[in-house]
Design an enzyme around this catalytic site. Structure first.
Site, PDB file in Angstrom:
ATOM      1  CG  ASP A  38      -2.071   0.970   1.114  1.00  0.00           C
ATOM      2  OD1 ASP A  38      -3.236   0.522   1.145  1.00  0.00           O
ATOM      3  OD2 ASP A  38      -1.812   2.188   0.993  1.00  0.00           O
ATOM      4  CE  LYS A  39       1.538   7.371  -4.139  1.00  0.00           C
ATOM      5  NZ  LYS A  39       0.911   7.985  -5.318  1.00  0.00           N
ATOM      6  CG  LEU A  40       0.766   3.681   3.988  1.00  0.00           C
ATOM      7  CD1 LEU A  40       1.762   3.823   5.143  1.00  0.00           C
ATOM      8  CD2 LEU A  40      -0.553   3.102   4.497  1.00  0.00           C
ATOM      9  CB  THR A  60     -16.874   0.209  -8.966  1.00  0.00           C
ATOM     10  OG1 THR A  60     -18.077   0.948  -8.824  1.00  0.00           O
ATOM     11  CG2 THR A  60     -16.079   0.854 -10.090  1.00  0.00           C
ATOM     12  CG  ASP A  61     -22.281  -0.289  -8.834  1.00  0.00           C
ATOM     13  OD1 ASP A  61     -21.429   0.605  -8.650  1.00  0.00           O
ATOM     14  OD2 ASP A  61     -23.308  -0.401  -8.130  1.00  0.00           O
ATOM     15  CD  GLU A  62     -19.172   4.728  -8.649  1.00  0.00           C
ATOM     16  OE1 GLU A  62     -18.748   5.741  -9.214  1.00  0.00           O
ATOM     17  OE2 GLU A  62     -19.220   4.602  -7.416  1.00  0.00           O
ATOM     18  CE1 TYR A  90     -12.949   4.420  -8.316  1.00  0.00           C
ATOM     19  CE2 TYR A  90     -15.321   4.642  -8.502  1.00  0.00           C
ATOM     20  CZ  TYR A  90     -14.222   3.940  -8.065  1.00  0.00           C
ATOM     21  OH  TYR A  90     -14.389   2.744  -7.390  1.00  0.00           O
ATOM     22  CE  LYS A 138     -11.770   0.131  -9.640  1.00  0.00           C
ATOM     23  NZ  LYS A 138     -10.669  -0.394  -8.771  1.00  0.00           N
ATOM     24  CE  LYS A 177     -14.937   7.081  -1.547  1.00  0.00           C
ATOM     25  NZ  LYS A 177     -14.049   5.996  -1.234  1.00  0.00           N
TER      26      LYS A 177
HETATM   27  P1  NAD Z   1      -9.964   3.320  -0.093  1.00  0.00           P
HETATM   28  O1  NAD Z   1      -9.957   4.611  -0.838  1.00  0.00           O
HETATM   29  O2  NAD Z   1     -10.478   3.282   1.298  1.00  0.00           O
HETATM   30  O3  NAD Z   1      -8.488   2.718  -0.057  1.00  0.00           O
HETATM   31  C1  NAD Z   1      -7.655   2.645  -1.182  1.00  0.00           C
HETATM   32  C2  NAD Z   1      -6.296   2.134  -0.718  1.00  0.00           C
HETATM   33  O4  NAD Z   1      -5.437   2.049  -1.861  1.00  0.00           O
HETATM   34  C3  NAD Z   1      -5.605   3.064   0.294  1.00  0.00           C
HETATM   35  O5  NAD Z   1      -5.075   2.309   1.352  1.00  0.00           O
HETATM   36  C4  NAD Z   1      -4.500   3.714  -0.515  1.00  0.00           C
HETATM   37  O6  NAD Z   1      -3.365   4.084   0.252  1.00  0.00           O
HETATM   38  C5  NAD Z   1      -4.174   2.604  -1.506  1.00  0.00           C
HETATM   39  N1  NAD Z   1      -3.543   3.124  -2.734  1.00  0.00           N
HETATM   40  C6  NAD Z   1      -3.933   4.170  -3.492  1.00  0.00           C
HETATM   41  N2  NAD Z   1      -3.085   4.345  -4.524  1.00  0.00           N
HETATM   42  C7  NAD Z   1      -2.151   3.371  -4.426  1.00  0.00           C
HETATM   43  C8  NAD Z   1      -1.023   3.019  -5.199  1.00  0.00           C
HETATM   44  N3  NAD Z   1      -0.677   3.719  -6.292  1.00  0.00           N
HETATM   45  N4  NAD Z   1      -0.292   1.951  -4.822  1.00  0.00           N
HETATM   46  C9  NAD Z   1      -0.622   1.240  -3.722  1.00  0.00           C
HETATM   47  N5  NAD Z   1      -1.657   1.544  -2.926  1.00  0.00           N
HETATM   48  C10 NAD Z   1      -2.429   2.603  -3.284  1.00  0.00           C
HETATM   49  O7  NAD Z   1     -10.725   2.263  -1.025  1.00  0.00           O
HETATM   50  P2  NAD Z   1     -12.054   1.400  -0.822  1.00  0.00           P
HETATM   51  O8  NAD Z   1     -13.229   2.304  -0.795  1.00  0.00           O
HETATM   52  O9  NAD Z   1     -11.851   0.391   0.242  1.00  0.00           O
HETATM   53  O10 NAD Z   1     -12.089   0.647  -2.240  1.00  0.00           O
HETATM   54  C11 NAD Z   1     -11.211  -0.442  -2.501  1.00  0.00           C
HETATM   55  C12 NAD Z   1     -11.431  -0.936  -3.910  1.00  0.00           C
HETATM   56  O11 NAD Z   1     -12.808  -1.268  -4.118  1.00  0.00           O
HETATM   57  C13 NAD Z   1     -11.082   0.083  -5.001  1.00  0.00           C
HETATM   58  O12 NAD Z   1     -10.462  -0.590  -6.058  1.00  0.00           O
HETATM   59  C14 NAD Z   1     -12.432   0.629  -5.435  1.00  0.00           C
HETATM   60  O13 NAD Z   1     -12.400   1.074  -6.767  1.00  0.00           O
HETATM   61  C15 NAD Z   1     -13.323  -0.593  -5.260  1.00  0.00           C
HETATM   62  N6  NAD Z   1     -14.751  -0.313  -4.976  1.00  0.00           N
HETATM   63  C16 NAD Z   1     -15.095   0.555  -3.985  1.00  0.00           C
HETATM   64  C17 NAD Z   1     -16.438   0.752  -3.689  1.00  0.00           C
HETATM   65  C18 NAD Z   1     -16.857   1.686  -2.569  1.00  0.00           C
HETATM   66  O14 NAD Z   1     -18.064   1.851  -2.346  1.00  0.00           O
HETATM   67  N7  NAD Z   1     -15.946   2.271  -1.818  1.00  0.00           N
HETATM   68  C19 NAD Z   1     -17.435   0.075  -4.424  1.00  0.00           C
HETATM   69  C20 NAD Z   1     -17.043  -0.802  -5.430  1.00  0.00           C
HETATM   70  C21 NAD Z   1     -15.694  -1.000  -5.693  1.00  0.00           C
HETATM   71  P1  TYD Z   2     -20.110   8.497  -2.657  1.00  0.00           P
HETATM   72  O1  TYD Z   2     -20.106   7.983  -1.261  1.00  0.00           O
HETATM   73  O2  TYD Z   2     -19.104   9.532  -3.056  1.00  0.00           O
HETATM   74  O3  TYD Z   2     -20.037   7.219  -3.611  1.00  0.00           O
HETATM   75  P2  TYD Z   2     -20.261   7.103  -5.236  1.00  0.00           P
HETATM   76  O4  TYD Z   2     -20.274   8.446  -5.828  1.00  0.00           O
HETATM   77  O5  TYD Z   2     -19.051   6.316  -5.624  1.00  0.00           O
HETATM   78  O6  TYD Z   2     -21.552   6.364  -5.400  1.00  0.00           O
HETATM   79  O7  TYD Z   2     -21.543   9.106  -2.949  1.00  0.00           O
HETATM   80  C1  TYD Z   2     -22.719   8.320  -2.830  1.00  0.00           C
HETATM   81  C2  TYD Z   2     -23.887   9.175  -3.307  1.00  0.00           C
HETATM   82  O8  TYD Z   2     -24.051  10.263  -2.394  1.00  0.00           O
HETATM   83  C3  TYD Z   2     -23.665   9.824  -4.664  1.00  0.00           C
HETATM   84  O9  TYD Z   2     -24.913   9.850  -5.363  1.00  0.00           O
HETATM   85  C4  TYD Z   2     -23.229  11.240  -4.336  1.00  0.00           C
HETATM   86  C5  TYD Z   2     -23.959  11.519  -3.052  1.00  0.00           C
HETATM   87  N1  TYD Z   2     -23.267  12.440  -2.123  1.00  0.00           N
HETATM   88  C6  TYD Z   2     -23.954  13.541  -1.586  1.00  0.00           C
HETATM   89  O10 TYD Z   2     -25.143  13.796  -1.899  1.00  0.00           O
HETATM   90  N2  TYD Z   2     -23.292  14.353  -0.722  1.00  0.00           N
HETATM   91  C7  TYD Z   2     -21.998  14.129  -0.364  1.00  0.00           C
HETATM   92  O11 TYD Z   2     -21.431  14.946   0.410  1.00  0.00           O
HETATM   93  C8  TYD Z   2     -21.319  12.988  -0.888  1.00  0.00           C
HETATM   94  C9  TYD Z   2     -19.892  12.693  -0.524  1.00  0.00           C
HETATM   95  C10 TYD Z   2     -22.002  12.167  -1.756  1.00  0.00           C
END
Ligand code: NAD
Ligand code: TYD
Length: 341
Positions: free
Chosen positions: A35-37, A128-130, A152, A156, A191
């Site tokens: 992880d890059k942190l 992701t579904d996005e 984003y 992906k 988020k």
């Molecule tokens: P997050 O943002 O909490 O964490 C991402 C991690 O990746 C961090 O620890 C960061 O330091 C590390 N990272 C970033 N760039 C890096 C690099 N260049 N090299 C090594 N490490 C690096 O992420 P999350 O929300 O847990 O999501 C994890 C995965 O799931 C992602 O691939 C995301 O696209 C996917 N995903 C997320 C969601 C969601 O709702 N959050 C939904 C579907 C899929």
């Molecule tokens: P988010 O948690 O950023 O996830 P994603 O965009 O990947 O689905 O946002 C979830 C939904 O909430 C999205 O429709 C955007 C909305 N949103 C707000 O209305 N206000 C906020 O401050 C944020 C962060 C998101």
């Protein structure tokens, strides 16, 4: 059987949950976390793991966009790479797309190359579904076309296409997983759900973009880890799997539930300018996963949300320090961008 896993991005939200889940479930699995942190990577998420599993867990600080860092983590051949590492926040991708392009695409390419060169036996790409874009009615299936709308989701989707091409061209063992929105403990407070909970704990407003009618499908951390465990072990190579719950909610409804659980009234809601290119609705069909593995989600949204709120209430130390530094810089930019819309 003993297995060696390389988890990338394991210091983030879902990556750290998955590491804990695997180490607790499989006594003879070893995990390296690369992880890059970045701002989203947080070693506090892994403090218990460092302590309780020191003989089967190691952390390497490194960047998946750097071939040298990837090679360092793969000095010894591994059985499975699970690529969680990514830039993940849509709003940040609108402000600064380049890091998304580099980490999400070039980083994935480096890992695919490592598998092609025989340094790992399988790679699971976390997506992701996005990537499918928005859907007004109905659901996305595994073979729905990719129509990403944000930098984003475009990054992906590009990575997923490289996975497909590497399978078709080189037959490297790859599986791609498309999931709906995650929620649970330890999610960075930018988020929707953790932002709203922590803002309310600080007596601040909660900003809803546009009219709040947008729909997202939600999965709790434990349900996701169970589904991914099945796919990682038994999923068919070269295929993709959707992970979804059918638990679909308007953003407005999520905000109102959080307010209700936290005993706050609706005056905390602030409707703000909409996110540019804001996807209206996501809905993912997960029949393939459910039928092949007899999986189904166990956690109802309201139950998972209540657990999540309690965790943030009890863990101010974890999130308070995240809401300064980079976070404040980001919010300044974010609100300037919204003002210009
Ligand atoms: P997050 O943002 O909490 O964490 C991402 C991690 O990746 C961090 O620890 C960061 O330091 C590390 N990272 C970033 N760039 C890096 C690099 N260049 N090299 C090594 N490490 C690096 O992420 P999350 O929300 O847990 O999501 C994890 C995965 O799931 C992602 O691939 C995301 O696209 C996917 N995903 C997320 C969601 C969601 O709702 N959050 C939904 C579907 C899929
Ligand atoms: P988010 O948690 O950023 O996830 P994603 O965009 O990947 O689905 O946002 C979830 C939904 O909430 C999205 O429709 C955007 C909305 N949103 C707000 O209305 N206000 C906020 O401050 C944020 C962060 C998101």
């Amino acid at each position: 059987m003993e297995k060696k896993l390389l988890i990338t991005g394991g210091a983030g939200f879902m990556g750290s949950h998955f590491i804990r889940y695997i180490l607790e479930k499989y006594e003879n699995y070893q995990i390296t976390n690369l992880d890059k942190l970045t701002y989203a990577g947080n070693l506090d998420n892994l403090a218990d793991i460092e302590k309780n599993f020191s003989n089967r867990y190691q952390f390497i600080k490194g960047d998946i966009t750097q071939e040298g860092d990837v090679n360092k983590a793969l000095k010894q051949e591994v059985d499975i790479i699970v690529n969680f590492a990514a830039e993940t926040h849509v709003d940040r991708s609108i402000l600064e797309p380049k890091s998304f392009l580099l980490t999400d695409i070039v980083g994935t390419y480096n890992l695919l190359e490592a598998v092609r060169l025989g340094k790992a036996n399988k790679i699971i790409q976390i997506s992701t579904d996005e990537v499918f874009g928005q859907i007004k009615q109905g659901e996305f299936f595994e073979d729905s076309p990719f129509l990403p709308n944000s930098p984003y989701s475009a990054a992906k989707a590009s990575a997923d296409l490289f996975c497909r091409a590497y399978w078709k061209t080189y037959q490297i063992p790859v599986i791609v997983v498309h999931s709906c929105n995650y929620y649970g403990t330890h999610q960075y407070p930018e988020k929707l759900i953790p932002l709203f909970i922590t803002n309310l704990l600080e007596e601040k407003d909660i900003p809803i973009y546009g009219d709040g009618e947008q729909v997202r499908e939600w999965i709790f951390t434990e349900d996701y880890c169970q589904a991914l465990d099945l796919i990682m072990h038994y999923g068919k190579i070269g295929e993709s799997y959707n992970i979804g719950t059918g638990q679909r909610k308007k953003n407005k409804e999520v905000a109102e539930l959080i307010l209700k659980f936290m005993n706050k009234d609706k005056s905390y809601i602030k409707y703000v300018k909409d996110r540019p290119g804001h996807d209206f609705r996501y809905a993912i069909n997960s029949d393939k996963l459910r039928k092949q593995f007899n999986w189904k989600p166990q956690v109802e949204f309201e139950q998972g949300l209540a657990k999540t709120i309690v965790w943030y209430e009890n863990n101010e130390d974890w999130w308070k320090k995240l809401k300064n530094g980079d976070y404040l810089e980001y919010y300044k930019k974010q609100y300037n961008a919204l003002d210009k819309n």
